[in-house]
Design a protein around this motif. Structure first.
Motif, PDB file in Angstrom:
ATOM      1  N   LEU A   1     -16.039   1.001  -7.172  1.00 12.37           N
ATOM      2  CA  LEU A   1     -15.059   0.116  -6.532  1.00 12.37           C
ATOM      3  C   LEU A   1     -14.839  -1.134  -7.372  1.00 12.37           C
ATOM      4  O   LEU A   1     -13.703  -1.605  -7.513  1.00 12.37           O
ATOM      5  N   GLN A   2     -15.899  -1.648  -7.949  1.00 14.02           N
ATOM      6  CA  GLN A   2     -15.770  -2.829  -8.810  1.00 14.02           C
ATOM      7  C   GLN A   2     -14.945  -2.503 -10.052  1.00 14.02           C
ATOM      8  O   GLN A   2     -14.071  -3.274 -10.446  1.00 14.02           O
ATOM      9  N   ARG A   3     -15.195  -1.364 -10.666  1.00 14.68           N
ATOM     10  CA  ARG A   3     -14.415  -0.956 -11.844  1.00 14.68           C
ATOM     11  C   ARG A   3     -12.941  -0.766 -11.487  1.00 14.68           C
ATOM     12  O   ARG A   3     -12.058  -1.087 -12.274  1.00 14.68           O
ATOM     13  N   PHE A   4     -12.683  -0.228 -10.293  1.00 18.93           N
ATOM     14  CA  PHE A   4     -11.300  -0.034  -9.848  1.00 18.93           C
ATOM     15  C   PHE A   4     -10.587  -1.382  -9.746  1.00 18.93           C
ATOM     16  O   PHE A   4      -9.466  -1.530 -10.245  1.00 18.93           O
ATOM     17  N   ILE A   5     -11.224  -2.357  -9.123  1.00 15.02           N
ATOM     18  CA  ILE A   5     -10.634  -3.694  -8.991  1.00 15.02           C
ATOM     19  C   ILE A   5     -10.348  -4.282 -10.373  1.00 15.02           C
ATOM     20  O   ILE A   5      -9.283  -4.868 -10.605  1.00 15.02           O
ATOM     21  N   GLU A   6     -11.276  -4.119 -11.279  1.00 15.68           N
ATOM     22  CA  GLU A   6     -11.130  -4.684 -12.622  1.00 15.68           C
ATOM     23  C   GLU A   6     -10.111  -3.945 -13.477  1.00 15.68           C
ATOM     24  O   GLU A   6      -9.685  -4.461 -14.510  1.00 15.68           O
ATOM     25  N   SER A   7      -9.676  -2.766 -13.051  1.00 16.92           N
ATOM     26  CA  SER A   7      -8.770  -1.954 -13.865  1.00 16.92           C
ATOM     27  C   SER A   7      -7.315  -2.394 -13.802  1.00 16.92           C
ATOM     28  O   SER A   7      -6.497  -1.913 -14.574  1.00 16.92           O
ATOM     29  N   GLY A   8      -6.972  -3.279 -12.893  1.00 20.75           N
ATOM     30  CA  GLY A   8      -5.586  -3.729 -12.821  1.00 20.75           C
ATOM     31  C   GLY A   8      -5.388  -4.841 -11.822  1.00 20.75           C
ATOM     32  O   GLY A   8      -6.122  -4.953 -10.843  1.00 20.75           O
ATOM     33  N   ALA A   9      -4.378  -5.641 -12.067  1.00 16.61           N
ATOM     34  CA  ALA A   9      -4.112  -6.813 -11.220  1.00 16.61           C
ATOM     35  C   ALA A   9      -3.722  -6.430  -9.796  1.00 16.61           C
ATOM     36  O   ALA A   9      -3.980  -7.174  -8.858  1.00 16.61           O
ATOM     37  N   ASN A  10      -3.098  -5.285  -9.630  1.00 19.62           N
ATOM     38  CA  ASN A  10      -2.614  -4.897  -8.302  1.00 19.62           C
ATOM     39  C   ASN A  10      -3.507  -3.870  -7.612  1.00 19.62           C
ATOM     40  O   ASN A  10      -3.054  -3.149  -6.736  1.00 19.62           O
ATOM     41  N   LYS A  11      -4.756  -3.819  -8.007  1.00 12.56           N
ATOM     42  CA  LYS A  11      -5.698  -2.870  -7.417  1.00 12.56           C
ATOM     43  C   LYS A  11      -6.478  -3.572  -6.305  1.00 12.56           C
ATOM     44  O   LYS A  11      -7.027  -4.650  -6.507  1.00 12.56           O
TER      45      LYS A  11
ATOM     46  N   MET B   1       0.853  -1.183   0.000  1.00 12.65           N
ATOM     47  CA  MET B   1       0.000   0.000   0.000  1.00 12.65           C
ATOM     48  C   MET B   1       0.892   1.237   0.000  1.00 12.65           C
ATOM     49  O   MET B   1       1.429   1.620   1.015  1.00 12.65           O
ATOM     50  N   GLN B   2       0.989   1.856  -1.172  1.00 16.52           N
ATOM     51  CA  GLN B   2       1.802   3.064  -1.290  1.00 16.52           C
ATOM     52  C   GLN B   2       1.015   4.273  -1.780  1.00 16.52           C
ATOM     53  O   GLN B   2       1.409   5.409  -1.538  1.00 16.52           O
ATOM     54  N   ARG B   3      -0.050   4.017  -2.506  1.00 16.72           N
ATOM     55  CA  ARG B   3      -0.887   5.096  -3.046  1.00 16.72           C
ATOM     56  C   ARG B   3      -2.336   4.753  -2.723  1.00 16.72           C
ATOM     57  O   ARG B   3      -2.956   3.941  -3.402  1.00 16.72           O
ATOM     58  N   VAL B   4      -2.853   5.392  -1.675  1.00 14.61           N
ATOM     59  CA  VAL B   4      -4.131   4.997  -1.086  1.00 14.61           C
ATOM     60  C   VAL B   4      -5.148   6.128  -1.173  1.00 14.61           C
ATOM     61  O   VAL B   4      -4.859   7.263  -0.804  1.00 14.61           O
ATOM     62  N   MET B   5      -6.331   5.781  -1.624  1.00 13.89           N
ATOM     63  CA  MET B   5      -7.471   6.696  -1.592  1.00 13.89           C
ATOM     64  C   MET B   5      -8.353   6.297  -0.405  1.00 13.89           C
ATOM     65  O   MET B   5      -8.679   5.120  -0.265  1.00 13.89           O
ATOM     66  N   VAL B   6      -8.721   7.267   0.398  1.00 11.99           N
ATOM     67  CA  VAL B   6      -9.683   7.036   1.474  1.00 11.99           C
ATOM     68  C   VAL B   6     -10.962   7.760   1.078  1.00 11.99           C
ATOM     69  O   VAL B   6     -10.974   8.990   0.947  1.00 11.99           O
ATOM     70  N   VAL B   7     -12.012   6.989   0.826  1.00 12.91           N
ATOM     71  CA  VAL B   7     -13.302   7.533   0.427  1.00 12.91           C
ATOM     72  C   VAL B   7     -14.364   7.004   1.379  1.00 12.91           C
ATOM     73  O   VAL B   7     -14.114   6.073   2.143  1.00 12.91           O
TER      74      VAL B   7
ATOM     75  N   ARG C   1      -7.319  10.176  -9.451  1.00 12.31           N
ATOM     76  CA  ARG C   1      -6.672   9.431  -8.366  1.00 12.31           C
ATOM     77  C   ARG C   1      -6.610   7.938  -8.631  1.00 12.31           C
ATOM     78  O   ARG C   1      -5.644   7.271  -8.279  1.00 12.31           O
ATOM     79  N   THR C   2      -7.645   7.392  -9.257  1.00 13.09           N
ATOM     80  CA  THR C   2      -7.685   5.929  -9.443  1.00 13.09           C
ATOM     81  C   THR C   2      -6.629   5.429 -10.427  1.00 13.09           C
ATOM     82  O   THR C   2      -6.220   4.278 -10.344  1.00 13.09           O
ATOM     83  N   VAL C   3      -6.187   6.275 -11.318  1.00  8.04           N
ATOM     84  CA  VAL C   3      -5.180   5.857 -12.295  1.00  8.04           C
ATOM     85  C   VAL C   3      -3.918   5.343 -11.608  1.00  8.04           C
ATOM     86  O   VAL C   3      -3.354   4.326 -11.997  1.00  8.04           O
ATOM     87  N   ARG C   4      -3.471   6.024 -10.549  1.00  2.10           N
ATOM     88  CA  ARG C   4      -2.232   5.628  -9.877  1.00  2.10           C
ATOM     89  C   ARG C   4      -2.450   4.945  -8.533  1.00  2.10           C
ATOM     90  O   ARG C   4      -1.523   4.349  -7.990  1.00  2.10           O
ATOM     91  N   ALA C   5      -3.634   5.015  -7.993  1.00  2.00           N
ATOM     92  CA  ALA C   5      -3.879   4.397  -6.684  1.00  2.00           C
ATOM     93  C   ALA C   5      -3.696   2.889  -6.771  1.00  2.00           C
ATOM     94  O   ALA C   5      -4.039   2.263  -7.771  1.00  2.00           O
ATOM     95  N   ASP C   6      -3.148   2.321  -5.706  1.00  2.00           N
ATOM     96  CA  ASP C   6      -3.083   0.859  -5.637  1.00  2.00           C
ATOM     97  C   ASP C   6      -4.142   0.310  -4.692  1.00  2.00           C
ATOM     98  O   ASP C   6      -4.495  -0.855  -4.752  1.00  2.00           O
ATOM     99  N   THR C   7      -4.679   1.194  -3.826  1.00  2.00           N
ATOM    100  CA  THR C   7      -5.667   0.764  -2.834  1.00  2.00           C
ATOM    101  C   THR C   7      -6.723   1.849  -2.633  1.00  2.00           C
ATOM    102  O   THR C   7      -6.388   3.029  -2.568  1.00  2.00           O
ATOM    103  N   ILE C   8      -7.965   1.420  -2.539  1.00  2.00           N
ATOM    104  CA  ILE C   8      -9.038   2.307  -2.087  1.00  2.00           C
ATOM    105  C   ILE C   8      -9.576   1.720  -0.797  1.00  2.00           C
ATOM    106  O   ILE C   8      -9.918   0.536  -0.736  1.00  2.00           O
ATOM    107  N   ILE C   9      -9.632   2.555   0.223  1.00  3.77           N
ATOM    108  CA  ILE C   9     -10.266   2.152   1.477  1.00  3.77           C
ATOM    109  C   ILE C   9     -11.580   2.918   1.565  1.00  3.77           C
ATOM    110  O   ILE C   9     -11.600   4.152   1.537  1.00  3.77           O
ATOM    111  N   TYR C  10     -12.648   2.147   1.616  1.00  6.72           N
ATOM    112  CA  TYR C  10     -14.007   2.705   1.620  1.00  6.72           C
ATOM    113  C   TYR C  10     -14.620   2.553   3.003  1.00  6.72           C
ATOM    114  O   TYR C  10     -14.665   1.452   3.558  1.00  6.72           O
ATOM    115  N   LEU C  11     -15.080   3.667   3.559  1.00  2.00           N
ATOM    116  CA  LEU C  11     -15.699   3.677   4.888  1.00  2.00           C
ATOM    117  C   LEU C  11     -17.203   3.862   4.755  1.00  2.00           C
ATOM    118  O   LEU C  11     -17.663   4.721   4.009  1.00  2.00           O
TER     119      LEU C  11
END
Length: 175
Positions: A143-153, A1-7, A76-86
């Motif tokens: 969130l589903q599209r983000f997961i599908e956008s790359g293997a390391n998402k 986890m190096q590039r994290v979005m908190v939404v 943000r999603t282009v480079r993010a490796d993780t999204i944490i959703y609250l």
């Protein structure tokens, strides 16, 4: 986890507080989108400036960016490796918004731009109430599209106060 979005589902869900704790646990810099969007005295940044400031941060090797701002989610999603959703119930979010207002009345929070003193009004409360459910559906899709956008998402969904607090405790123990 190096590039994290908190939404999160709504204002009052605890994005800013969580992001600060996450930054401390991971030893990463944290950026609050409200400080990019709002200029002193609640003046909105231009869409170009708001986007530019985010692109500057996203270009860095590591970061935590906190905030929803749907219009620039893709930046943000282009480079993010993780999204944490609250997600918390609407009533809890509303309670926290009122609590935050009472606690910070007349002050500017550290996760806001200088000169943006804490405020609350009917339009803000109406926004929270009327967008809660539609945002929930929209966020599931995003969130589903983000997961599908790359293997390391990776997406981490934290629903409820216990899950949110437990996640931070686990990270603190690991470090």
């Amino acid at each position: 986890m190096q590039r994290v979005m908190v939404v999160g589902i709504s204002s009052g869900v605890g994005k800013s507080t969580f992001a600060k704790k996450l930054a401390n646990a991971l030893e990463l810099p944290v950026y609050h989108l409200d400080t990019f969007y709002w200029k002193p005295h609640w003046v909105e940044a231009s869409p170009e400036e708001f986007s530019f400031l985010q692109r500057e941060v996203v270009a860095q090797e590591s970061w935590i960016i906190e905030g929803n701002y749907n219009s620039t989610f893709g930046i943000r999603t282009v480079r993010a490796d993780t999204i944490i959703y609250l997600e918390l119930p609407l009533r809890v979010c509303l309670f926290r918004v009122f609590k935050r207002w009472l606690k910070n009345m007349g002050k500017t929070r550290s996760d806001m731009a200088n000169g943006c003193k804490e405020k609350i009004d009917y339009a803000f409360i109406k926004f929270i109430v009327t967008t809660y459910r539609p945002r929930k559906r929209k966020m599931d899709d995003r969130l589903q599209r983000f997961i599908e956008s790359g293997a390391n998402k990776k997406v981490i969904r934290l629903k409820g106060k216990k899950a949110i607090n437990s996640y931070i405790r686990t990270l603190n123990k690991a470090n």
